[in-house]
Design a protein around this motif. Structure first.
Motif, short mmCIF file in Angstrom:
data_model
loop_
_atom_site.label_atom_id
_atom_site.label_comp_id
_atom_site.label_asym_id
_atom_site.label_seq_id
_atom_site.Cartn_x
_atom_site.Cartn_y
_atom_site.Cartn_z
N ALA A 69 0.83 -1.20 0.00
CA ALA A 69 0.00 0.00 0.00
C ALA A 69 0.86 1.26 0.00
N ARG A 70 1.91 1.25 0.78
CA ARG A 70 2.78 2.44 0.85
C ARG A 70 3.54 2.65 -0.46
N ARG A 71 3.95 1.55 -1.10
CA ARG A 71 4.60 1.70 -2.42
C ARG A 71 3.62 2.27 -3.44
N ASP A 72 2.38 1.77 -3.41
CA ASP A 72 1.36 2.29 -4.33
C ASP A 72 1.12 3.77 -4.09
N LEU A 73 0.99 4.16 -2.84
CA LEU A 73 0.72 5.56 -2.52
C LEU A 73 1.89 6.45 -2.93
N SER A 74 3.09 5.96 -2.73
CA SER A 74 4.27 6.73 -3.13
C SER A 74 4.27 6.96 -4.64
N GLY A 75 3.96 5.91 -5.40
CA GLY A 75 3.91 6.05 -6.84
C GLY A 75 2.82 6.98 -7.31
N LEU A 76 1.65 6.87 -6.67
CA LEU A 76 0.51 7.71 -7.05
C LEU A 76 0.75 9.17 -6.68
N GLU A 77 1.47 9.40 -5.58
CA GLU A 77 1.78 10.78 -5.20
C GLU A 77 2.71 11.41 -6.23
#
Length: 273
Positions: free
Chosen positions: A41-49
């Motif tokens: 989830a944190r990797r996904d959020l980092s990419g989306l940010e």
């Protein structure tokens, strides 16, 4: 095992959609809904940010919608005359000794300003709107309570699952509610989380009063709230004939012009839903 790129992109699109619907979601909730680990989830959020699709916050993420949403102070300057008319008429729906809910939004803030000039006491006011709480706190005979919840700073509103849960401790005689759009199908709002919170308020309210100025007429918004046959009162400066021309069929007992001086005490209460 390495996950294919198209599956990662599909999952991230689902993540963006969920955050857009609710405005904010904590990491744990994202993990539960998507069936993924916190690290994923944190990797996904980092990419989306990096793609400017979401904005990370402590413990979760917020939709970029909130950062683009006009601030509370910016919206206060819109349709001032209409809001003053609605605010003046709204006071007839506040009775001494009752408990009222004041929703988010600048029209509801205008109601709070009118109330401060002509207090009706004693009264309990529950609100999700931080500026309203600050404005009305300290008026003799008025008790002000804030719901719990996460603060969306640009909207100045407390929102989310915790806020909805805190509402279960209350029953309201009247609730003054806002929305983003009204059209022939009913009333609409901008976020799923806002709609869910308003529905929680309505279930606990004897008289739900929607306070919508003419800018909301013939508009669309992403999330449906209520059809017209479930609306207790529409309070607006828009003449009834203009509503009819816009395809809005609301019976006379549920419509209240902002120019109407009749008192709520002289009205027959609407049938319970």
């Amino acid at each position: 095992m390495r996950v294919s790129r198209h599956l990662v992109e599909a999952r991230r699109e689902r993540l963006v959609t969920m955050i857009a619907q609710y405005g904010y979601l904590p990491v744990q909730e994202l993990c539960r809904r998507l069936g993924i680990s916190e690290a994923t989830a944190r990797r996904d959020l980092s990419g989306l940010e990096k793609e400017k699709k979401v904005r990370r916050t402590y413990g979760g993420a917020i939709s970029e919608y909130d950062s683009r949403f006009p601030s509370f102070s910016e919206r206060r300057d819109q349709s001032k005359s209409a809001k003053r008319k609605i605010a003046k008429a709204s006071l007839s729906y506040i009775l001494p000794g009752s408990t009222c809910f004041f929703d988010a939004g600048t029209t509801i803030y205008a109601i709070a300003e009118a109330f401060r000039e002509h207090p009706i006491v004693p009264l309990k006011i529950v609100t999700s709107n931080i500026p309203i709480g600050e404005l009305l706190a300290g008026i003799p005979g008025v008790e002000v309570f804030l719901v719990a919840g996460r603060l969306l700073s640009r909207q100045s509103v407390l929102l989310g699952e915790i806020a909805r849960k805190s509402l279960k401790f209350w029953r309201f005689d009247s609730a003054f509610l806002s929305a983003e759009a009204m059209n022939p199908n009913g009333i609409w709002n901008s976020q799923a989380a806002i709609v869910e919170q308003q529905q929680a308020v309505i279930r606990r309210t004897r008289l739900a009063i929607f306070c919508l100025d003419g800018r909301k007429l013939r508009r669309n918004a992403p999330h449906f709230l209520l059809p017209w046959n479930k609306v207790d009162v529409l309070l607006t400066e828009v003449p009834r004939r203009e509503l009819l021309q816009a395809g809005i069929r609301i019976v006379e007992a549920r419509y209240s012009s902002a120019l109407d001086k009749r008192k709520a005490a002289n009205r027959q209460p609407p049938a319970k839903r």
